[in-house]
Design a protein around this motif. Structure first.
Motif, PDB file in Angstrom:
ATOM      1  N   LYS A   3       1.200  -1.094   0.003  1.00 36.07           N
ATOM      2  CA  LYS A   3       0.122   0.211   0.111  1.00 36.07           C
ATOM      3  C   LYS A   3       1.108   1.341   0.113  1.00 36.07           C
ATOM      4  CE  LYS A   3      -4.148   2.621   1.835  1.00 36.07           C
ATOM      5  NZ  LYS A   3      -4.995   1.831   2.592  1.00 36.07           N
ATOM      6  N   ILE A   4       0.659   1.737  -0.665  1.00 34.82           N
ATOM      7  CA  ILE A   4       1.334   3.191  -1.263  1.00 34.82           C
ATOM      8  C   ILE A   4       0.184   4.611  -0.555  1.00 34.82           C
ATOM      9  CG2 ILE A   4       2.623   5.128  -2.519  1.00 34.82           C
ATOM     10  CD1 ILE A   4       2.903   2.839  -4.220  1.00 34.82           C
ATOM     11  N   ILE A   5       0.807   5.170   0.439  1.00 36.93           N
ATOM     12  CA  ILE A   5       0.609   6.514   1.567  1.00 36.93           C
ATOM     13  C   ILE A   5       1.202   7.603   1.420  1.00 36.93           C
ATOM     14  CG2 ILE A   5      -0.236   7.412   3.444  1.00 36.93           C
ATOM     15  CD1 ILE A   5      -0.474   4.637   4.496  1.00 36.93           C
ATOM     16  N   ALA A   6       0.898   8.040   0.558  1.00 32.78           N
ATOM     17  CA  ALA A   6       1.248  10.240   0.440  1.00 32.78           C
ATOM     18  C   ALA A   6       1.238  11.020   1.831  1.00 32.78           C
ATOM     19  CB  ALA A   6       1.408  10.273  -0.760  1.00 32.78           C
ATOM     20  N   ASN A 142      -2.101   4.685  -2.617  1.00 30.69           N
ATOM     21  CA  ASN A 142      -3.169   4.551  -3.037  1.00 30.69           C
ATOM     22  C   ASN A 142      -3.691   5.478  -1.827  1.00 30.69           C
ATOM     23  OD1 ASN A 142      -1.070   1.967  -2.595  1.00 30.69           O
ATOM     24  ND2 ASN A 142      -3.225   2.030  -3.890  1.00 30.69           N
ATOM     25  N   SER A 143      -3.672   6.090  -1.089  1.00 28.99           N
ATOM     26  CA  SER A 143      -4.385   7.064  -0.311  1.00 28.99           C
ATOM     27  C   SER A 143      -3.296   8.148   0.622  1.00 28.99           C
ATOM     28  CB  SER A 143      -4.627   6.076   1.198  1.00 28.99           C
ATOM     29  OG  SER A 143      -3.302   5.405   2.064  1.00 28.99           O
ATOM     30  N   GLN A 169      -8.619  12.447  -7.984  1.00 30.79           N
ATOM     31  CA  GLN A 169      -8.876  11.663  -8.165  1.00 30.79           C
ATOM     32  C   GLN A 169     -10.527  11.034  -9.211  1.00 30.79           C
ATOM     33  OE1 GLN A 169     -11.270  12.694  -4.394  1.00 30.79           O
ATOM     34  NE2 GLN A 169      -9.995  10.819  -3.336  1.00 30.79           N
ATOM     35  N   ASN A 170     -10.805  12.465  -9.852  1.00 30.11           N
ATOM     36  CA  ASN A 170     -11.455  12.306 -11.160  1.00 30.11           C
ATOM     37  C   ASN A 170     -11.029  12.176 -12.462  1.00 30.11           C
ATOM     38  OD1 ASN A 170     -13.944  12.975  -9.477  1.00 30.11           O
ATOM     39  ND2 ASN A 170     -13.977  15.258  -9.752  1.00 30.11           N
ATOM     40  N   ARG A 171      -9.636  12.436 -12.653  1.00 32.12           N
ATOM     41  CA  ARG A 171      -9.051  12.410 -13.667  1.00 32.12           C
ATOM     42  C   ARG A 171      -7.714  11.078 -14.064  1.00 32.12           C
ATOM     43  NH1 ARG A 171      -8.197  19.219 -15.232  1.00 32.12           N
ATOM     44  NH2 ARG A 171     -10.122  19.407 -14.727  1.00 32.12           N
ATOM     45  N   LEU A 172      -7.015  11.248 -12.928  1.00 32.86           N
ATOM     46  CA  LEU A 172      -5.885  10.748 -13.230  1.00 32.86           C
ATOM     47  C   LEU A 172      -5.993   9.190 -12.343  1.00 32.86           C
ATOM     48  CD1 LEU A 172      -3.174  13.273 -12.624  1.00 32.86           C
ATOM     49  CD2 LEU A 172      -3.895  12.753 -14.095  1.00 32.86           C
ATOM     50  N   ASN A 173      -6.557   9.321 -10.309  1.00 33.11           N
ATOM     51  CA  ASN A 173      -6.550   8.134  -9.891  1.00 33.11           C
ATOM     52  C   ASN A 173      -7.788   7.797  -9.173  1.00 33.11           C
ATOM     53  OD1 ASN A 173      -5.301   6.336  -7.811  1.00 33.11           O
ATOM     54  ND2 ASN A 173      -3.549   7.482  -6.493  1.00 33.11           N
ATOM     55  N   PRO A 174      -8.470   7.190 -10.198  1.00 33.55           N
ATOM     56  CA  PRO A 174      -9.980   7.561  -9.187  1.00 33.55           C
ATOM     57  C   PRO A 174      -9.493   5.820  -7.570  1.00 33.55           C
ATOM     58  CG  PRO A 174      -9.470   6.559 -11.401  1.00 33.55           C
ATOM     59  CD  PRO A 174      -8.715   7.086 -11.709  1.00 33.55           C
ATOM     60  N   ALA A 175      -9.135   5.803  -7.642  1.00 36.55           N
ATOM     61  CA  ALA A 175      -8.603   4.589  -6.626  1.00 36.55           C
ATOM     62  C   ALA A 175      -8.446   5.429  -4.839  1.00 36.55           C
ATOM     63  CB  ALA A 175      -7.380   3.265  -7.045  1.00 36.55           C
ATOM     64  N   GLY A 267      -4.301  -9.196   4.572  1.00 40.50           N
ATOM     65  CA  GLY A 267      -5.664  -8.613   4.104  1.00 40.50           C
ATOM     66  C   GLY A 267      -5.239  -7.254   4.131  1.00 40.50           C
ATOM     67  N   ILE A 268      -4.256  -6.019   3.754  1.00 44.24           N
ATOM     68  CA  ILE A 268      -3.952  -5.044   3.043  1.00 44.24           C
ATOM     69  C   ILE A 268      -4.688  -4.694   2.118  1.00 44.24           C
ATOM     70  CG2 ILE A 268      -2.622  -2.883   2.447  1.00 44.24           C
ATOM     71  CD1 ILE A 268      -0.181  -4.270   3.878  1.00 44.24           C
ATOM     72  N   LYS A 269      -6.028  -3.398   2.163  1.00 46.58           N
ATOM     73  CA  LYS A 269      -6.655  -2.977   0.701  1.00 46.58           C
ATOM     74  C   LYS A 269      -5.747  -2.504   0.006  1.00 46.58           C
ATOM     75  CE  LYS A 269     -10.805  -2.542   3.564  1.00 46.58           C
ATOM     76  NZ  LYS A 269     -11.524  -1.411   4.229  1.00 46.58           N
ATOM     77  N   ARG A 270      -5.872  -2.285  -0.496  1.00 43.57           N
ATOM     78  CA  ARG A 270      -5.531  -1.473  -2.063  1.00 43.57           C
ATOM     79  C   ARG A 270      -6.156  -0.196  -2.300  1.00 43.57           C
ATOM     80  NH1 ARG A 270      -1.666  -2.157  -4.894  1.00 43.57           N
ATOM     81  NH2 ARG A 270      -2.874  -0.862  -6.979  1.00 43.57           N
TER      82      ARG A 270
END
Length: 270
Positions: A3-6, A142-143, A169-175, A267-270
């Motif tokens: 999981k990648i967290i910024a 991811n978050s 979220q709208n244009r580049l990374n909906p997740a 169970g790490i969520k993406r």
């Protein structure tokens, strides 16, 4: 699955780099393989974890601009399970060099894709701006965690950051999800700190982490020794705060909690 967290906030001085270093170190000492990515041209996360940016040969800059393999740029830190993808001052020119590149918003994502399966968590320390490097980090993540200091003007600029996140979220990374808003620099003696906590929690409710990072001398001095507060003084209030934050993130991501210390890795969520 990693999981990648910024950690992002265009305001400086909110505890973003401190939180990046110490969250990454906390996850590492809880036995999760963790990579700290320094995506700030000031390279404070690099120096704060014990490396001299002036002596770094390959960094995130070379990976993005010159297609250097990220595995060749990664540095092993003194903290078990914690690696660093460093930065140096050249990163300040990367945004200009990236302007004419195709898929310029996805360059960091392409870099991290090559190595993400080696790690449980990748923590990205963003620069205090909403420029192209920060957009790259949000596109790769991811978050996002938003550090907010418990001081006057705490909410200033937060709307602009949330709007940027919505655009990504709208244009580049909906997740892309908001992992949470992290209250930092809390001083229990100040009425203002308590007012800010109440105001942020009223506005953002469940988005705010339960864990609050308190002001702490050991926390402030740890970077001058080139180490996380966990390695500097594991018993101090700052270290305990960040370990609690790491545990809260693990719980929020569906990791089983056995007596709050023996955390199962699943169970790490993406």
């Amino acid at each position: 699955m990693s999981k990648i967290i910024a950690l992002a906030n265009q305001k400086g001085g909110v505890g973003k780099t401190t939180s990046s270093i110490n969250l990454a170190a906390s996850l590492a000492v809880l036995e999760y393989k963790t990579l700290l990515v320094d995506a700030d041209p000031q390279a404070n996360a690099t120096s704060g974890i014990g490396f001299d940016p002036r002596t770094i040969k390959d960094s995130i800059y070379e990976c993005i601009i010159n297609d250097v393999e990220p595995a060749d740029a990664i540095q092993h830190t003194e903290t078990p399970n914690l690696d660093l993808l460093p930065a140096h001052i050249d990163l300040v020119g990367a945004e200009i060099e990236m302007i004419n590149l195709t898929n310029r918003e996805y360059k960091m994502k392409a870099v991290l894709e090559k190595i993400k399966d080696r790690y449980d968590f990748i923590i990205v320390d963003c620069s205090p701006s909403l420029g192209l490097i920060t957009i790259n980090a949000l596109t790769a993540a991811n978050s996002v965690i938003i550090p907010v200091q418990c001081e006057y003007f705490a909410l200033e600029g937060l709307g602009k950051l949330l709007n940027t996140i919505k655009i990504v979220q709208n244009r580049l990374n909906p997740a892309l999800d908001i992992e949470g808003i992290l209250l930092t620099m809390y001083d229990v003696r100040l009425r203002l700190s308590n007012q800010v906590v109440e105001e942020v929690r009223t506005h953002f409710e469940n988005l705010v982490f339960k864990t609050i990072i308190q002001r702490n001398t050991r926390l402030s001095e740890a970077p001058s020794f080139g180490m996380s507060v966990i390695m500097h003084d594991a018993t101090c209030k700052g270290a305990i705060n960040y370990l609690n934050l790491a545990r809260e993130i693990l719980r929020n991501n569906g990791l089983v909690n056995d007596e709050d210390t023996n955390l199962k890795k699943e169970g790490i969520k993406r």
